[in-house]
Design an enzyme around this catalytic site. Structure first.
Site, short mmCIF file in Angstrom:
data_model
loop_
_atom_site.label_atom_id
_atom_site.label_comp_id
_atom_site.label_asym_id
_atom_site.label_seq_id
_atom_site.Cartn_x
_atom_site.Cartn_y
_atom_site.Cartn_z
N ASP A 77 0.89 -1.16 0.00
CA ASP A 77 0.00 0.00 0.00
C ASP A 77 0.93 1.22 0.00
O ASP A 77 1.70 1.42 0.95
CB ASP A 77 -0.86 -0.06 1.27
CG ASP A 77 -1.72 1.18 1.46
OD1 ASP A 77 -1.53 2.18 0.73
OD2 ASP A 77 -2.56 1.15 2.37
N ILE A 78 0.86 2.01 -1.03
CA ILE A 78 1.83 3.10 -1.20
C ILE A 78 1.77 4.11 -0.03
O ILE A 78 2.76 4.77 0.25
CB ILE A 78 1.60 3.81 -2.56
CG1 ILE A 78 2.87 4.56 -3.00
CG2 ILE A 78 0.38 4.72 -2.55
CD1 ILE A 78 2.86 5.00 -4.46
N TYR A 96 -8.94 4.21 -14.68
CA TYR A 96 -8.69 4.87 -15.97
C TYR A 96 -8.44 3.89 -17.12
O TYR A 96 -8.37 4.29 -18.27
CB TYR A 96 -7.56 5.89 -15.86
CG TYR A 96 -7.96 7.23 -15.25
CD1 TYR A 96 -9.24 7.44 -14.73
CD2 TYR A 96 -7.07 8.30 -15.20
CE1 TYR A 96 -9.61 8.65 -14.18
CE2 TYR A 96 -7.43 9.53 -14.65
CZ TYR A 96 -8.71 9.70 -14.14
OH TYR A 96 -9.07 10.92 -13.60
N THR A 131 -3.83 2.55 -14.51
CA THR A 131 -4.20 1.14 -14.77
C THR A 131 -5.38 0.65 -13.95
O THR A 131 -5.75 -0.52 -14.05
CB THR A 131 -3.01 0.19 -14.51
OG1 THR A 131 -2.71 0.20 -13.11
CG2 THR A 131 -1.80 0.61 -15.31
N GLY A 138 -9.68 4.60 -5.49
CA GLY A 138 -8.42 3.90 -5.71
C GLY A 138 -7.29 4.45 -4.87
O GLY A 138 -7.47 4.79 -3.69
N VAL A 139 -6.12 4.55 -5.48
CA VAL A 139 -4.94 4.99 -4.75
C VAL A 139 -5.10 6.44 -4.28
O VAL A 139 -4.61 6.82 -3.21
CB VAL A 139 -3.67 4.77 -5.61
CG1 VAL A 139 -3.60 5.72 -6.79
CG2 VAL A 139 -2.42 4.87 -4.75
N ASP A 140 -5.81 7.23 -5.05
CA ASP A 140 -6.08 8.62 -4.69
C ASP A 140 -6.85 8.71 -3.36
O ASP A 140 -6.48 9.46 -2.45
CB ASP A 140 -6.90 9.24 -5.84
CG ASP A 140 -7.00 10.74 -5.77
OD1 ASP A 140 -6.26 11.37 -5.00
OD2 ASP A 140 -7.84 11.29 -6.51
N ASN A 171 -7.02 12.72 -9.82
CA ASN A 171 -7.89 13.22 -10.89
C ASN A 171 -7.65 14.74 -11.01
O ASN A 171 -7.01 15.33 -10.15
CB ASN A 171 -9.36 12.83 -10.65
CG ASN A 171 -9.92 13.49 -9.42
OD1 ASN A 171 -9.81 14.70 -9.24
ND2 ASN A 171 -10.53 12.69 -8.55
#
Ligand code: ADP
Length: 163
Positions: free
Chosen positions: A8-9, A119, A116, A30-32, A22
């Site tokens: 997990d970043i 998007y 990925t 998601g990651v955002d 975005n």
């Protein structure tokens, strides 16, 4: 050095983590979403002063409550079949993120697999671009991390990097 991690970043203590944001820079899925949740509301408040970000560009924000010192938000292209400049825009995300990090003197940076997820960029093609752009800046950073969110993504990155 380029490393492939499955993580997990938001947990990575890097100089910078890159967000697949975005264009509003105000958060999303998601990651955002994960980055905004972990950074706390300060990130959204800071980003509200930035006035958004066009596709392919990158913007710098403080890491707030994250273990990372900085967040670099970049806006990946939405996959539309491949003939709308998607490959150049995806490459620009990596290049502009590296450029911003280098201009701040940062030495370690982690990227998610931009575009990925929601998007829809095909994973193998996106991985090829990501690794090409990472290699181009390998000499300028102590650590470049390809932060994968699944074993399958890590297999793609490792195949691209190590053949
Ligand atoms: P985009 O809108 O650019 O496609 P997504 O967040 O939907 O962005 O997906 C981009 C990539 O990030 C996907 O490979 C997804 O699996 C991955 N991802 C989602 N959450 C995390 C996370 N917490 N850490 C690292 N990668 C993540």
């Amino acid at each position: 050095m380029i490393e492939v991690l499955i993580a997990d970043i938001t947990t990575l203590a890097m100089d910078a983590i890159v967000n697949a944001a975005n264009p509003s820079l105000l958060g999303g899925g998601g990651v955002d979403g994960a980055i905004h949740r972990a950074a706390g509301p300060e990130l959204r408040r800071f980003n509200a002063t930035l006035g958004g970000c066009p596709t392919g560009e990158a913007r710098l924000s403080p890491g707030c409550r994250l273990p990372a010192r900085w967040v670099i938000s970049t806006v990946g292209p939405i996959w539309q079949g491949g003939e709308r400049g998607e490959a150049d825009l995806l490459a620009a995300c990596y290049r502009n993120s590296f450029e911003l990090a280098a201009s701040q003197g940062l030495q370690s940076i982690a990227f998610p697999a931009i575009s990925t997820g929601v998007y829809g960029y095909p994973k193998a093609a996106a991985t090829h671009i990501a690794v090409r752009e990472m290699r181009a800046r390998e000499a300028d950073f102590e650590r470049i991390v390809a932060c994968c969110f699944s074993d399958a993504d890590a297999v793609l990155y490792r195949a691209e990097l190590f053949g």
